[in-house]
Design an enzyme around this catalytic site. Structure first.
Site, mmCIF file in Angstrom:
data_model
loop_
_atom_site.group_PDB
_atom_site.id
_atom_site.type_symbol
_atom_site.label_atom_id
_atom_site.label_comp_id
_atom_site.label_asym_id
_atom_site.label_seq_id
_atom_site.Cartn_x
_atom_site.Cartn_y
_atom_site.Cartn_z
ATOM 1 N N ASP A 16 0.885 -1.157 0.000
ATOM 2 C CA ASP A 16 0.000 0.000 0.000
ATOM 3 C C ASP A 16 0.929 1.215 0.000
ATOM 4 O OD1 ASP A 16 -2.042 1.824 0.237
ATOM 5 O OD2 ASP A 16 -2.533 1.320 2.312
ATOM 6 N N GLU A 76 -1.584 -1.514 -4.614
ATOM 7 C CA GLU A 76 -2.847 -0.788 -4.748
ATOM 8 C C GLU A 76 -2.716 0.272 -5.830
ATOM 9 O OE1 GLU A 76 -5.852 0.150 -1.432
ATOM 10 O OE2 GLU A 76 -4.620 1.954 -1.615
ATOM 11 N N ASP A 149 -2.320 0.710 7.366
ATOM 12 C CA ASP A 149 -1.596 0.651 6.094
ATOM 13 C C ASP A 149 -1.003 -0.742 5.887
ATOM 14 O OD1 ASP A 149 -1.657 3.520 5.019
ATOM 15 O OD2 ASP A 149 -0.993 3.804 7.085
#
Length: 192
Positions: A16, A76, A149
């Site tokens: 991420d 992502e 996260d």
């Protein structure tokens, strides 16, 4: 005596990306069973320049790749925000993470945040708390809920595992004319 097919293990590094906090999660999949190997955050807020943040992010990605030797990376997709400068910086962070994987020949797959949430929780609008809870349940691990996260990165890796029957290198977003994916596919000789 019939020979048995060896059970192979796949290591997936989920990322991420971020410019203040970046999350990562490494899972192992063997005979369809997922196991968490490592997860955490890279705190980049202490670095004074954007270039230094990118350098530290790149170095950490290389270290994680060397340590775990992932077979694939799931990352992502950047979301579309209103602040162009934030988007530019986030895109650079994603590029640095991708470059670390590409330099080691690791295939990269991108997933939209909504798709990750849908894959892990069944709800594309799930909260970070819901994602964290489901990741913990799916991996049968007690995870630190404040590391959203990191749990998001694990969710990205899990999403990839759930979708691995498609082509090994792909993007889950539809490619539009002029999009980065279209550029790469149309200009492979210019990139390598």
């Amino acid at each position: 005596m019939a020979s048995k097919t060896p059970v192979t293990e796949k290591i997936i590094l989920g990322v991420d990306p971020g410019t203040v906090i970046a999350g990562y999660g490494v899972i192992s999949v063997r005979a369809g069973v997922m196991r968490m190997l490592q997860y955490g955050v890279i705190n980049l807020s202490k670095y004074t320049t954007h270039q230094l943040k990118l350098q530290k992010l790149h170095e950490t990605m290389h270290r994680l790749i060397e340590e775990h030797k992932p077979d694939e990376m799931a990352i992502e997709d950047p979301f579309f925000g209103k602040n162009v400068q934030v988007m530019l910086k986030l895109g650079r962070a994603q590029g640095v993470v991708m470059a670390a994987a590409l330099s080691r020949g690791i295939p990269i797959v991108e997933y939209a945040p909504r798709r990750v949430k849908q894959s892990v929780t069944g709800n594309g609008n799930a909260s970070k708390e819901q994602v964290s809870h489901m990741v913990s349940s799916l991996l049968a691990e007690e995870l630190v809920p404040e590391f959203f996260d990191a749990t998001d990165a694990l969710a990205i890796a899990i999403c990839h595992h759930f979708h691995e029957n498609a082509l090994p290198v792909r993007s889950t977003k539809k490619t539009k004319k002029g999009a980065w994916g279209a550029f790469v596919s149309e200009n492979e000789s210019r990139i390598m």
